[in-house]
Design an enzyme around this catalytic site. Structure first.
Site, PDB file in Angstrom:
ATOM      1  N   ASN A  82      14.790 -46.780 -22.765  1.00 29.38           N
ATOM      2  CA  ASN A  82      15.844 -47.083 -23.728  1.00 29.38           C
ATOM      3  C   ASN A  82      15.269 -47.858 -24.923  1.00 29.38           C
ATOM      4  OD1 ASN A  82      18.565 -47.404 -24.735  1.00 29.38           O
ATOM      5  ND2 ASN A  82      19.254 -47.266 -22.615  1.00 29.38           N
ATOM      6  N   HIS A 112      -4.206 -65.267 -22.080  1.00 27.34           N
ATOM      7  CA  HIS A 112      -5.140 -66.143 -22.788  1.00 27.34           C
ATOM      8  C   HIS A 112      -5.550 -67.282 -21.863  1.00 27.34           C
ATOM      9  CE1 HIS A 112      -4.516 -64.403 -26.816  1.00 27.34           C
ATOM     10  NE2 HIS A 112      -3.239 -64.303 -26.486  1.00 27.34           N
ATOM     11  N   ARG A 186      12.189 -62.403  -7.715  1.00 30.50           N
ATOM     12  CA  ARG A 186      11.901 -62.415  -6.279  1.00 30.50           C
ATOM     13  C   ARG A 186      12.711 -61.328  -5.578  1.00 30.50           C
ATOM     14  NH1 ARG A 186      11.990 -68.981  -5.022  1.00 30.50           N
ATOM     15  NH2 ARG A 186      10.264 -69.508  -6.432  1.00 30.50           N
TER      16      ARG A 186
END
Length: 281
Positions: A82, A112, A186
């Protein structure tokens, strides 16, 4: 070792080198071209093949889209995405078959260093100083659905058939066949037929209506028949009483009972209550 080889080896690399900038520039220009075209233009979707690593025969991107490298992303058959897809494919991203993305999905296969001087002013073996990055692959299995505003971080694997709820940030692996939600995301529970909401598709609606003793129309006319019979009986009783008193029948027979019956039974067929179809329950 080239900078691109350093990416795949999991080493720190300099994303500002001309080698990597040239790869990214090609993807950026083609994404810009794609985003500016009409969605009905037959030349729009084939642009994806000009920069993507690999993609199946059937796919659809609503757009706008933004890939960082493009050539590091590999997508299977029957893919749908979408609005507003962002793919930071510094590392490789692997997507299976029959996968669906909602609006504003972001795949972040880049990272990073946390130490500031390594992140902003890394000194490389050849002596130059620049920013540094490292990246981990993302693996998304087949028949996975990522709902709106999902973010998937590098190093994550999402198993086949998993569903990631809207707004989730996926930082760890999600097992196959699980519904997972949250920040961080989770696993909530396995996705099973038994625990799938009822009356959510035409097949389940059809099964419920066929298994009911009477369908909606049958219940309607049965109620009407009973209402008419009650009205007739009441009207006859009122007429007999009024005749004995020499008066006229009062208008509290058929009219009032039928009005009550119709108000009771005229409910929308698609009205559901707590996951059950009230029209046939």
């Amino acid at each position: 070792m080239t900078e691109e080889e350093k990416i795949f080896a999991g080493k720190l690399f300099d994303a500002r080198t001309k080698e990597l900038r040239d790869i990214k520039h090609k993807a950026h220009i083609l994404c810009q071209k794609f985003n500016q075209m009409d969605e009905y233009d037959p030349a729009r979707l084939p642009i994806i093949r000009e920069f993507i690593g690999k993609i199946g025969g059937k796919y659809y991107f609503q757009g706008p889209i933004q890939f960082n490298y493009g050539s590091h992303t590999f997508i299977g058959e029957n893919f749908f995405c979408n609005f507003n897809l962002t793919v930071m494919d510094d590392a490789r991203i692997f997507i299976g078959d029959n996968v669906m993305f909602g609006p504003n999905v972001s795949l972040m296969a880049t990272d990073h260093p946390l130490i500031a001087h390594e992140r902003t002013s890394m000194r490389y073996p050849d002596g130059h100083v620049s920013m540094s990055e490292f990246a981990k692959d993302i693996h998304i299995g087949s028949s996975v659905w990522l709902a709106a505003n999902v973010v998937v971080l590098g190093g994550v694997t999402i198993g086949d058939g998993a569903v990631i709820g809207a707004g989730s940030v996926v930082t760890k692996d999600i097992p196959a066949g699980y519904l997972a939600v949250g920040v961080p995301c989770r696993p909530l529970r396995p996705i099973t037929e038994k625990r799938t909401p009822k009356c959510t598709c035409w097949r389940r609606n059809k099964r419920i209506r066929q298994s009911a003793p009477l369908n909606y129309a049958g219940r309607f006319w049965l109620s009407v028949k009973r209402g008419i019979q009650q009205a007739v009986d009441t009207e006859e009783h009122n007429g007999q009483c009024n005749n004995r008193r020499g008066g006229q029948p009062e208008q509290h027979g058929a009219e009032r009972i039928m009005e009550k019956q119709v108000q009771h039974i005229l409910i929308p067929e698609t009205q559901y209550t707590q996951g059950k179809c009230s029209a046939v329950a």
